[in-house]
Enzyme design. Structure first.
Site, PDB file in Angstrom:
ATOM      1  N   LYS A 112      32.477  11.672 -24.676  1.00  0.00           N
ATOM      2  CA  LYS A 112      32.721  11.627 -23.233  1.00  0.00           C
ATOM      3  C   LYS A 112      31.938  12.724 -22.505  1.00  0.00           C
ATOM      4  CE  LYS A 112      35.642   8.139 -22.847  1.00  0.00           C
ATOM      5  NZ  LYS A 112      35.353   6.961 -22.007  1.00  0.00           N
TER       6      LYS A 112
ATOM      7  N   GLY B 213      41.271  -4.227 -22.398  1.00  0.00           N
ATOM      8  CA  GLY B 213      42.097  -3.049 -22.695  1.00  0.00           C
ATOM      9  C   GLY B 213      43.127  -2.795 -21.606  1.00  0.00           C
TER      10      GLY B 213
ATOM     11  N   ALA C 201      34.237   5.887 -17.080  1.00  0.00           N
ATOM     12  CA  ALA C 201      35.571   6.436 -17.329  1.00  0.00           C
ATOM     13  C   ALA C 201      35.425   7.659 -18.207  1.00  0.00           C
ATOM     14  CB  ALA C 201      36.440   5.384 -18.029  1.00  0.00           C
TER      15      ALA C 201
ATOM     16  N   LYS D 103      29.769   6.016 -30.611  1.00  0.00           N
ATOM     17  CA  LYS D 103      28.707   5.102 -30.175  1.00  0.00           C
ATOM     18  C   LYS D 103      28.970   4.509 -28.793  1.00  0.00           C
ATOM     19  CE  LYS D 103      26.888   2.256 -33.357  1.00  0.00           C
ATOM     20  NZ  LYS D 103      26.922   1.359 -34.545  1.00  0.00           N
TER      21      LYS D 103
ATOM     22  N   TYR E 278      35.730  11.895 -29.743  1.00  0.00           N
ATOM     23  CA  TYR E 278      36.030  11.354 -28.406  1.00  0.00           C
ATOM     24  C   TYR E 278      35.551  12.341 -27.332  1.00  0.00           C
ATOM     25  CZ  TYR E 278      38.905   9.271 -24.651  1.00  0.00           C
ATOM     26  OH  TYR E 278      39.357   8.682 -23.491  1.00  0.00           O
TER      27      TYR E 278
ATOM     28  N   THR F  24      47.569   8.354 -18.598  1.00  0.00           N
ATOM     29  CA  THR F  24      48.021   7.249 -17.752  1.00  0.00           C
ATOM     30  C   THR F  24      48.887   6.318 -18.591  1.00  0.00           C
ATOM     31  OG1 THR F  24      45.987   7.444 -16.467  1.00  0.00           O
ATOM     32  CG2 THR F  24      47.193   5.389 -16.241  1.00  0.00           C
TER      33      THR F  24
END
Ligand code: UDP
Length: 327
Positions: free
Chosen positions: A150, A11, A115, A92, A146, A176
């Site tokens: 996280k 990635g 992360a 997941k 998401y 970023t």
């Protein structure tokens, strides 16, 4: 030679981390299931004696041979349109994937950095966001897959630290940008640059008054490196506090690229955060780190990168999510 496992290696951030740790003299094990990653980002490393690539989905049991000193868990869809298309995989990899990697860290006595993201703050009611802010997240909205994955990731990482004594680090990464983003990943910078390259108008969502703060990838990688090497296990914000509205950002890109496109307004996505700016006082104090690359310079480098990709390859990076979706 020290060994490091980097998930999400193909990635955007993962591939830059592979480059960095190879340069530092590590044995780098790169892992990716290629659901959003792209082998082009790491093909220059395939012949490197310090590099090994594993095509593997970290939501399944993770095995790597030999000793391991460090793990960087960077596998996850990271763009809002990606996690709208593959919500279950997003949940997941942040939950089950993180559990697997924490288990691996425990088994190998490795230090692990996960992360995390500014999305744990949701649509923030405090500005700028400090690490002590608990956030304002809608768990059942489209971004919830998401954000909550996280947030779970942070919770389980702290639990492994407290209960098993695993050495853990948590980076809360803000927006970023830089080379190796996917031109069609839907995030604002590649979206605008793609539109400039195709001669289309720039799509600003809503009235463009929402803000973001953009960090150039080299600065972010330096921050990750320093955080991994530090002895601090609580979350740390990493990003560039230089905040700009999306409308001004579009104007800045038009000026920078010398294009004469217009700006058109489209619907604002559901739960799109209105403002976002990291408070990086902690990282400055703890890591003696701060971003150094000015937006004008970083954008130029990024635009040159996208321009250098031949037009025929622009959408080779398109991913066929359908094949991963089991109904
Ligand atoms: N955005 C936009 N036009 C685009 C893509 C994104 O105006 O073509 C806006 C989006 O609504 C958000 C901001 O740009 O307010 C940053 O979006 P991005 O998807 O890059 O990441 P986010 O910070 O929302 O996770």
């Amino acid at each position: 030679m020290k060994s490091i496992l980097i998930t999400g290696a193909a990635g955007f951030l993962g591939s830059h981390l592979c480059d960095r740790f190879i340069r530092e003299g590590y044995r780098v094990l790169g892992m990716d299931n290629l659901i959003t990653g792209d082998l082009k980002n790491i093909e220059h490393l395939f012949s490197h004696p310090q590099f090994t690539f594993y095509r593997h989905d970290v939501t399944n049991f993770v095995h790597v041979p030999g000793p391991l000193d460090y793990i960087l868990h960077f596998a996850s869809p990271a763009s809002p349109i990606d996690y709208l298309k593959i919500p279950i995989q997003t949940l997941k990899v942040g939950s089950m994937g993180t559990l697997r990697l924490l288990g691996l860290a425990k088994a190998k006595s490795a230090r692990i950095l996960v992360a995390s993201t500014s999305e744990v703050y949701g649509d923030p009611l405090e500005h700028p966001q400090t690490e002590s802010y608990w956030g304002n997240v809608n768990p059942i909205g489209p971004r919830g897959v998401y954000d909550e994955a996280k947030r779970f990731q942070e919770a389980v990482t702290m639990a492994y630290h407290r209960f098993h004594g695993v050495e853990t680090r948590i980076a809360r990464i803000f927006n970023t940008y830089g080379p190796r983003m996917r031109l069609n990943d839907g995030r604002v910078l590649p979206a605008f640059i793609g539109q400039v390259l195709r001669g289309e108008d720039l799509s600003v969502f809503g009235d463009g008054s929402q803000t973001r703060s953009f960090c150039f990838v080299d600065d972010l990688i330096e921050g990750i490196f320093k955080l991994l090497m530090s002895d601090y296990y609580q979350p740390v914000n990493l990003g560039n506090p230089n905040e700009i509205s999306i409308m001004d950002f579009a104007r800045e890109l038009i000026a920078l690229t010398g294009s004469n496109q217009k700006i058109i307004q489209k619907d604002l996505p559901v739960d799109d955060p209105k403002q976002r700016q990291p408070d990086i006082s902690l990282a400055k104090k703890l890591l003696a780190w701060k971003p150094l690359v000015k937006r004008a310079d970083g954008l130029k480098i990024t635009y040159e990168y996208f321009k250098s990709i031949p037009e025929k390859d622009w959408y080779n990076k398109a991913h066929n999510f359908e094949k991963y979706i089991k109904r």
